[in-house]
Design a protein around this motif. Structure first.
Motif, PDB file in Angstrom:
ATOM      1  N   GLU A  25      40.581  38.932  42.161  1.00 31.50           N
ATOM      2  CA  GLU A  25      39.406  39.531  42.783  1.00 31.50           C
ATOM      3  C   GLU A  25      39.805  40.662  43.711  1.00 31.50           C
ATOM      4  N   TYR A 127      33.558  38.396  33.829  1.00 32.70           N
ATOM      5  CA  TYR A 127      33.572  39.265  34.995  1.00 32.70           C
ATOM      6  C   TYR A 127      32.603  38.668  35.999  1.00 32.70           C
ATOM      7  N   ILE A 129      30.561  39.107  40.036  1.00 31.39           N
ATOM      8  CA  ILE A 129      30.171  39.856  41.226  1.00 31.39           C
ATOM      9  C   ILE A 129      29.651  38.827  42.219  1.00 31.39           C
ATOM     10  N   THR A 148      34.413  41.338  43.554  1.00 38.16           N
ATOM     11  CA  THR A 148      34.264  41.383  42.106  1.00 38.16           C
ATOM     12  C   THR A 148      35.618  41.089  41.478  1.00 38.16           C
TER      13      THR A 148
END
Length: 155
Positions: A25, A127, A129, A148
């Protein structure tokens, strides 16, 4: 963290969904840059909860001095949406190491909301966020945080 894990395991109603995951991250705490890694347990309770531990190296943007940022928490999920999206919330304890000087330790708490996007059905890659807040005794680090990264699920 160990108490949470013990309660979950002792309850006798733990159901693993898939497997554990590991990822990296990049983000911000206040105005400071963070880069790190994370490990998440298999989701249990029918895919609605997991345990997560993460550690980051952080740099103050003012003078680029570094410190450590660690967190451990409980993830609560909505489950999978169409097998490619997971929405979740997470909360737990945080620890900042060497932020205020040599061998200093600051405890705090955090909470966030996250979105995980898988690269396809049955894909081991996603992925994510995350946006949330951090509370510590250091005013400049308390408040909004964003992160992220990429997660790999070991199946």
């Amino acid at each position: 963290m160990l108490v949470m894990a013990g309660i979950v395991l002792a309850s006798g109603i733990v159901f693993a969904e898939k497997s554990f995951s590991a990822g990296y991250e990049i983000g911000e705490i206040g105005n400071d840059l963070t880069v790190g890694g994370r490990i998440t347990s298999p989701f249990f309770f029918g895919g609605y909860a997991a345990l997560r531990a993460a550690g980051d190296a952080a740099w103050k943007k003012t003078d680029w001095s570094s410190y450590g940022f660690f967190r451990a928490g409980l993830v609560g999920s909505s489950g999978m949406i169409q097998d490619i999206i997971r929405l979740y919330g997470e909360g737990g304890v945080s620890l900042l190491y060497n932020e205020e000087g040599y061998r200093s330790v600051l405890w705090g708490g955090y909470g966030l909301f996250g979105f995980e996007f898988f690269t396809g059905k049955e894909s081991p890659l996603s992925y994510f966020i995350e946006m949330g807040t951090l509370g510590t005794s250091v005013a400049r680090l308390s408040g909004f945080s964003v992160r992220t990264g990429l997660t790999f699920y070991v199946r």
